[in-house]
Design an enzyme around this catalytic site. Sequence first.
Site, short mmCIF file in Angstrom:
data_model
loop_
_atom_site.label_atom_id
_atom_site.label_comp_id
_atom_site.label_asym_id
_atom_site.label_seq_id
_atom_site.Cartn_x
_atom_site.Cartn_y
_atom_site.Cartn_z
N ASN A 153 0.85 -1.20 0.00
CA ASN A 153 0.00 0.00 0.00
C ASN A 153 0.88 1.24 0.00
OD1 ASN A 153 -2.40 1.63 0.39
ND2 ASN A 153 -1.88 1.78 2.56
N ASP A 159 -3.87 0.89 7.51
CA ASP A 159 -2.56 1.43 7.16
C ASP A 159 -1.47 0.94 8.11
OD1 ASP A 159 -3.59 2.92 4.95
OD2 ASP A 159 -4.39 4.36 6.37
C1 GAR Z 1 -3.03 8.68 -2.57
O1 GAR Z 1 -2.52 9.85 -1.99
C2 GAR Z 1 -2.77 7.48 -1.68
O2 GAR Z 1 -1.54 7.54 -1.03
C3 GAR Z 1 -3.92 7.60 -0.72
O3 GAR Z 1 -5.00 7.94 -1.53
C4 GAR Z 1 -4.55 8.74 -2.62
C5 GAR Z 1 -5.10 8.14 -3.89
O4 GAR Z 1 -4.80 8.96 -5.00
N1 GAR Z 1 -4.11 6.37 0.00
C6 GAR Z 1 -4.50 6.34 1.26
O5 GAR Z 1 -4.76 7.33 1.91
C7 GAR Z 1 -4.60 4.95 1.87
N2 GAR Z 1 -4.93 5.02 3.22
P1 GAR Z 1 -4.88 8.37 -6.48
O6 GAR Z 1 -6.24 7.65 -6.61
O7 GAR Z 1 -4.81 9.56 -7.37
O8 GAR Z 1 -3.74 7.42 -6.67
#
Ligand code: GAR
Length: 179
Positions: free
Chosen positions: A99, A137
């Site tokens: 992740n 997470d």
């Molecule tokens: C990203 O910033 C990722 O790190 C976060 O969601 C966003 C998705 O952006 N993930 C989390 O927060 C997981 N807990 P994207 O759809 O443009 O890749």
Amino acid sequence: MIGVLVSGNGTNLQALLDAGLPVSAVAANRKDAYALVRAREAGVPTATFGLDCHADRAERDLVMATWLEEHRVELVVLAGYMHLLTPPFLKRFPERVINVHPSLLPAFPGAHPIDDALAAGARTTGVSVHYVDEGLDTGPLITQEEVPVEPRDTLVERIHAVEHRLLPEVVRDLCLAAP
Ligand code: GAR
């Protein structure tokens, strides 16, 4: 082969595709995820596994795991996937689910890590890539990179830029290390 799980915009998926990594399947938990459009434009098979179509999370995850295996997926990458995975799924891909998260875990897990870091007055935040367990997470860290909070008005862009570099690097290393 890599399977990517998504829920939203899919800019991290796009970074993996642009890096030329072997993405063979993209699965979402919601059919309106723009990431699915990105996958289709790249010619990658997609599927949506909404909770409304399954008895419970564990059953949904098993059906999703089978679909990924049918697409020869060996490494599962969560790229903005906003559901927890259940143990039956994780058992199908032992130590092969990772992740990306926009904070220096274990600080600021959850759905709003950038806002949470700002609200807490953190001076430094960052990006983590880690193996996934059934927690929120949590799981062993693979790598982290710090990002200074200031200047705040560009923090989101700077964090995403780090994610889009770091995640493909980690995925490439794991693919090269695979037997
Ligand atoms: C990203 O910033 C990722 O790190 C976060 O969601 C966003 C998705 O952006 N993930 C989390 O927060 C997981 N807990 P994207 O759809 O443009 O890749």
